[in-house]
Scaffold this active site. Structure first.
Site, short mmCIF file in Angstrom:
data_model
loop_
_atom_site.label_atom_id
_atom_site.label_comp_id
_atom_site.label_asym_id
_atom_site.label_seq_id
_atom_site.Cartn_x
_atom_site.Cartn_y
_atom_site.Cartn_z
CG HIS A 1 48.48 13.02 42.41
ND1 HIS A 1 47.62 13.40 43.42
CD2 HIS A 1 49.37 14.03 42.31
CE1 HIS A 1 47.98 14.59 43.88
NE2 HIS A 1 49.04 15.00 43.22
CG ASN B 1 34.70 19.51 48.54
OD1 ASN B 1 35.02 18.73 47.66
ND2 ASN B 1 35.21 19.48 49.76
C1 BV8 Z 1 55.61 17.35 45.66
C2 BV8 Z 1 48.57 9.15 44.55
C3 BV8 Z 1 57.58 18.51 44.87
C4 BV8 Z 1 48.76 7.90 45.33
C5 BV8 Z 1 48.67 11.12 46.02
C6 BV8 Z 1 53.49 22.54 50.68
C7 BV8 Z 1 52.98 22.58 51.94
C8 BV8 Z 1 52.92 21.39 52.70
C9 BV8 Z 1 53.33 20.16 52.19
C10 BV8 Z 1 53.82 20.13 50.93
C11 BV8 Z 1 53.92 21.31 50.18
N1 BV8 Z 1 54.43 20.97 48.98
C12 BV8 Z 1 54.67 19.63 48.96
C13 BV8 Z 1 54.31 19.09 50.14
C14 BV8 Z 1 54.41 17.68 50.50
C15 BV8 Z 1 53.23 16.84 50.00
C16 BV8 Z 1 51.96 17.29 50.66
O1 BV8 Z 1 51.16 18.02 50.10
N2 BV8 Z 1 51.77 16.79 51.89
C17 BV8 Z 1 50.49 17.08 52.60
C18 BV8 Z 1 50.00 15.81 53.23
C19 BV8 Z 1 50.68 18.17 53.57
N3 BV8 Z 1 53.09 16.88 48.55
C20 BV8 Z 1 53.86 16.04 47.80
O2 BV8 Z 1 54.67 15.28 48.27
C21 BV8 Z 1 53.64 16.10 46.30
N4 BV8 Z 1 54.88 16.20 45.60
O3 BV8 Z 1 55.28 18.28 46.33
O4 BV8 Z 1 56.74 17.33 44.85
C22 BV8 Z 1 56.89 19.62 44.06
C23 BV8 Z 1 56.70 20.87 44.61
C24 BV8 Z 1 56.14 21.89 43.84
C25 BV8 Z 1 55.70 21.66 42.54
C26 BV8 Z 1 55.90 20.42 42.07
C27 BV8 Z 1 56.45 19.37 42.86
C28 BV8 Z 1 53.00 14.79 45.77
C29 BV8 Z 1 51.68 14.58 46.37
C30 BV8 Z 1 50.97 13.41 45.65
C31 BV8 Z 1 50.85 12.20 46.53
N5 BV8 Z 1 50.00 11.17 45.91
N6 BV8 Z 1 47.94 10.16 45.36
C32 BV8 Z 1 47.47 7.30 45.82
O5 BV8 Z 1 46.40 7.71 45.36
O6 BV8 Z 1 47.58 6.37 46.62
S1 BV8 Z 1 47.89 12.29 47.00
C33 BV8 Z 1 46.29 11.68 47.27
O7 BV8 Z 1 45.84 12.33 48.43
C34 BV8 Z 1 45.29 12.04 46.19
O8 BV8 Z 1 45.79 11.92 44.90
C35 BV8 Z 1 44.93 13.47 46.55
O9 BV8 Z 1 45.85 14.36 46.00
C36 BV8 Z 1 45.07 13.45 48.06
C37 BV8 Z 1 43.73 13.25 48.69
O10 BV8 Z 1 43.06 14.40 48.60
P1 BV8 Z 1 41.56 14.43 47.98
O11 BV8 Z 1 41.54 13.80 46.63
O12 BV8 Z 1 41.11 15.81 48.14
O13 BV8 Z 1 40.75 13.43 48.94
P2 BV8 Z 1 40.34 13.62 50.48
O14 BV8 Z 1 39.87 12.30 50.94
O15 BV8 Z 1 41.40 14.31 51.23
O16 BV8 Z 1 39.09 14.64 50.44
C38 BV8 Z 1 37.91 14.28 49.76
C39 BV8 Z 1 37.08 15.56 49.69
O17 BV8 Z 1 35.89 15.27 48.94
C40 BV8 Z 1 36.64 16.07 51.06
O18 BV8 Z 1 36.81 17.48 51.08
C41 BV8 Z 1 35.15 15.68 51.15
O19 BV8 Z 1 34.41 16.65 51.83
C42 BV8 Z 1 34.75 15.68 49.68
N7 BV8 Z 1 33.69 14.71 49.35
C43 BV8 Z 1 33.52 13.47 49.86
N8 BV8 Z 1 32.44 12.87 49.26
C44 BV8 Z 1 31.95 13.78 48.35
C45 BV8 Z 1 32.76 14.95 48.40
N9 BV8 Z 1 32.52 16.03 47.65
C46 BV8 Z 1 31.46 15.97 46.78
N10 BV8 Z 1 30.64 14.87 46.67
C47 BV8 Z 1 30.86 13.78 47.42
N11 BV8 Z 1 30.05 12.72 47.29
#
Ligand code: BV8
Length: 228
Positions: free
Chosen positions: A105, A197
């Protein structure tokens, strides 16, 4: 044994980097579509730059934690048999000593020119619209992959997932694709799969094994096991 590790915001949480979805997470203050889409950048580039300039500046106030350090130690142990694919745009894996890291990303400490597509290492702000060092045009944007954009190096990622014997996801909620779909692909290609996680992710049921806890405790213990 070829090992592929996918990391998310959870691995950097103990370093003081906010996650996305947790309470007071990054998305608390901002609607995703207001700061992490190309459309938002077209409409309000200054707001988007402030969001990423603040995160880039904050990198100077955080350091790698035991989970990052343990993965660097694993790389010392198994070398090229390890690939870390991270969704994170921070540089904590590299600062911990990891070299085999793929930022699917993008990276905060990099700027992307929309005119000549050059990617330039960048540590300062972009909100004052500095000229591109390559073409001189003032079209530098944060070098991160926004929603609706294609993640980096997807070919290399699918080759690594296809050859993996072990796929491990650390600190990710499984809410964002294509990253959340990697476990299914790796499993389909014959890999054993493990989730480390704080809480079960949205795709936890797709893993052979899952352990809950802090990455700073789970990851060093798992690396010790692997390195025996
Ligand atoms: C794309 C950069 C075409 C910017 C980011 C299929 C189904 C539904 C939707 C889609 C789909 N395919 C595509 C989509 C659309 C979309 C998407 O997924 N939407 C979601 C919201 C439904 N995806 C896209 O647009 C992607 N592009 O699909 O292009 C394509 C298709 C096929 C193949 C190739 C291309 C692009 C997505 C990237 C967007 N950019 N980041 C920035 O950082 O500002 S995404 C960003 O959010 C992060 O990079 C990361 O990916 C995501 C956050 O998720 P996590 O990192 O998991 O963080 P989160 O806070 O959610 O969770 C933290 C976890 O850690 C929790 O579970 C928690 O319990 C745990 N935790 C917390 N503390 C601890 C811990 N674990 C252990 N120890 C701890 N101490």
């Amino acid at each position: 044994m070829k090992v592929v590790v996918l990391t998310g915001a959870g691995i950097s949480a103990e370093s003081g980097v906010p996650t996305f979805r947790d309470a007071d997470g990054l998305w608390e203050g901002h609607r995703v579509e207001d700061v992490a889409t190309p459309e938002a950048y077209d409409v309000q580039p200054t707001v988007v730059h402030r969001f990423y300039d603040d995160r880039r500046r904050a990198l100077g106030r955080v350091a790698p934690n035991p989970a990052h350090l343990a993965l660097a130690r694993l790389e010392e142990g198994i070398g090229d048999d390890l690939l870390v694919i991270t969704q994170n745009i921070d540089d904590l894996h590299e600062r911990a000593g990891s070299t085999r890291v793929l930022h699917m990303h993008g990276e905060l400490r990099s700027a992307l020119c929309r005119a000549c597509m050059r990617r330039t290492p960048w540590t300062g702000d972009l909100g004052d619209f500095p000229p591109c060092p390559g073409c001189g045009v003032t079209e530098l944007r944060p070098d991160v992959v926004w929603f609706g954009e294609m993640p980096y190096e997807m070919d290399r990622i699918f080759v690594a997932l296809d050859q993996a014997d072990l796929f491990v996801a650390i600190g990710t909620s499984g809410a964002v694709y294509p990253a959340a779909g990697f476990v299914q692909f790796a499993s389909g290609a014959g890999a054993r799969t493990l989730e480390l996680n704080l809480a079960p992710s949205e795709v936890t049921g797709l893993f052979d094994d899952a352990r809950q806890g802090l990455a700073g405790e789970l990851v060093p213990r798992w690396v010790d096991e692997l390195l025996g």
